[in-house]
Design an enzyme around this catalytic site. Sequence first.
Site, PDB file in Angstrom:
ATOM      1  N   HIS A 155       0.830  -1.228   0.000  1.00 40.82           N
ATOM      2  CA  HIS A 155       0.000   0.000   0.000  1.00 40.82           C
ATOM      3  C   HIS A 155       0.856   1.268   0.000  1.00 40.82           C
ATOM      4  O   HIS A 155       0.416   2.305   0.497  1.00 40.82           O
ATOM      5  CB  HIS A 155      -0.952   0.037   1.199  1.00 40.82           C
ATOM      6  CG  HIS A 155      -1.715  -1.224   1.420  1.00 40.82           C
ATOM      7  ND1 HIS A 155      -2.953  -1.462   0.884  1.00 40.82           N
ATOM      8  CD2 HIS A 155      -1.371  -2.360   2.095  1.00 40.82           C
ATOM      9  CE1 HIS A 155      -3.377  -2.676   1.240  1.00 40.82           C
ATOM     10  NE2 HIS A 155      -2.415  -3.249   1.961  1.00 40.82           N
ATOM     11  N   SER A 276      15.681  21.159 -16.353  1.00 39.74           N
ATOM     12  CA  SER A 276      14.509  21.963 -16.709  1.00 39.74           C
ATOM     13  C   SER A 276      14.984  23.204 -17.443  1.00 39.74           C
ATOM     14  O   SER A 276      16.043  23.744 -17.149  1.00 39.74           O
ATOM     15  CB  SER A 276      13.770  22.357 -15.434  1.00 39.74           C
ATOM     16  OG  SER A 276      13.027  23.545 -15.643  1.00 39.74           O
ATOM     17  N   LYS A 282      16.656  21.479 -11.202  1.00 37.44           N
ATOM     18  CA  LYS A 282      15.992  20.205 -11.466  1.00 37.44           C
ATOM     19  C   LYS A 282      16.908  19.152 -12.085  1.00 37.44           C
ATOM     20  O   LYS A 282      17.758  19.451 -12.902  1.00 37.44           O
ATOM     21  CB  LYS A 282      14.786  20.416 -12.397  1.00 37.44           C
ATOM     22  CG  LYS A 282      13.632  21.193 -11.797  1.00 37.44           C
ATOM     23  CD  LYS A 282      13.019  20.522 -10.573  1.00 37.44           C
ATOM     24  CE  LYS A 282      12.222  19.280 -10.915  1.00 37.44           C
ATOM     25  NZ  LYS A 282      10.990  19.576 -11.658  1.00 37.44           N
ATOM     26  N   GLU A 289      10.464   7.957 -16.708  1.00 43.01           N
ATOM     27  CA  GLU A 289       9.098   8.399 -17.033  1.00 43.01           C
ATOM     28  C   GLU A 289       8.711   7.964 -18.447  1.00 43.01           C
ATOM     29  O   GLU A 289       7.568   7.586 -18.706  1.00 43.01           O
ATOM     30  CB  GLU A 289       8.980   9.915 -16.900  1.00 43.01           C
ATOM     31  CG  GLU A 289       9.090  10.393 -15.461  1.00 43.01           C
ATOM     32  CD  GLU A 289       9.260  11.894 -15.383  1.00 43.01           C
ATOM     33  OE1 GLU A 289       8.381  12.547 -14.816  1.00 43.01           O
ATOM     34  OE2 GLU A 289      10.273  12.423 -15.885  1.00 43.01           O
TER      35      GLU A 289
END
Length: 459
Positions: A155, A276, A282, A289
């Site tokens: 979970h 970024s 970043k 992804e």
Amino acid sequence: MKLWGGRFETGPSEVFERFSNSLHFDRRLLDADVRGSQAFARSLARAGVLTEPECAEIVAAFDSIRSEANSPRFFDDAEDEDVHSFVIGKLKELVGGLADKIHTGRSRNEQVSLDTRLWLRDECDHARELLRQLIAALLDLADKYPNAIIPGYTHLRRAQPVLWPHYLLAYFEMFMRDHERFADARRRADEMPLGSGALAGSGFPHDRDAIARDLDFHAVTRNSMDVSADRDFALDYLYAASVTMIHLSRLAEDWILYSSEEFGWMELGDGVTSGSSLMPQKKNPDSLELIRGKSGRVLGALNSLLVTMKGLPLTYNRDMQEDKEPLFEACDQVNGCLEMARVVAESVVLREKVPADAADASWVVATDLAEALARNGTAFHQAHQIVGRLVLESVRAGKKPADWDAASLAQFAPEFTPELARLLDPREGMKTREITGGTGPAAVASALIAARKRLANLS
Ligand code: ARG
């Protein structure tokens, strides 16, 4: 080259031609088409349809088509409806009227089945090799941190402590199954369809077993109607690719989380992350992804072909031409993702202390304590209640396991005998899980050795 026409008074409309043309994608089958056609020519010679010199001339011409096919302009100005027509057109340029004999009794229905099977067999091997390399990288990553502890999750809540190699070995199992699934898909594709004709079987005396031997198939198909109607082998490949992508996307998701500032367990290499354009600080996990994102395309490809095949009347229908783009798309995506995942795995640095601290700071040892009470004779449900109260009390008082000791535990509940206090350390509880498949340190060490052996024995 048009392989039909006599029955028509006018040619196809420009719109229909554009609409139905598949050469811009099925050209990927050219190599398979040529290899298959060479074997078919040899079979025609054995059947007495071609003379030996004719067969030799055709086979040599196909060889030159194959070698020319890599030149960048090879397909320029081609107007053929599909790769099969294109290849015969090329043959005609080279051998003239003799080319008119190559399609004797052959149908594109069996030809497209053969080509796709030949292509798929190679792609199954390719996927298996890429999986092998990824699996090797995961085992290397396990070996780098043999004693690291992480909280295992259910979970997405800290559940029980496990060894880092134990976590990676879970993916080892998944990818080994994927490897098997591609082997299975290969076995299914590995049946030789030529000799089936359009749907009723060839009217010429082909020695089908000889064609199978020529093209290195382990068997011949057994029903000509099934050959024209069947795309199960493509679905098998797409299913293997889809499950692989599901595993890759779960690994990607784990590592996106684990490398976040919130987790802070691992550092991904600069080489697999992006910055970024606006925010200078970043370092984004774009490689992972994209793996997660591309999984949608592969699952879509499987769905696409499932829906295309559903309810099609026997045997061949032109709908089935729509198998190729999903197949090629899935192939490109799964191969790219397997390679990318390997490179990410090679770049990972685990900050061992962070997950170990996370394990220490939480109550991942609660199950170890409850089980120890049960081993000492407390009924498990009672033990569960006692430890549950200990956790509740600790949460209220802001105490970690390390804030307890033998004396305070005994004071909390008399069932806590002094030797149980060592189980407040997650490393100690893991030692009670020396069971096959468990996270006990000795069990994990032998699982790693067994995994290395299984990797080495992959065919
Ligand atoms: N291009 C077709 C396909 O991929 C194969 C040709 C069979 N065409 C036909 N009209 N019978 O399915």
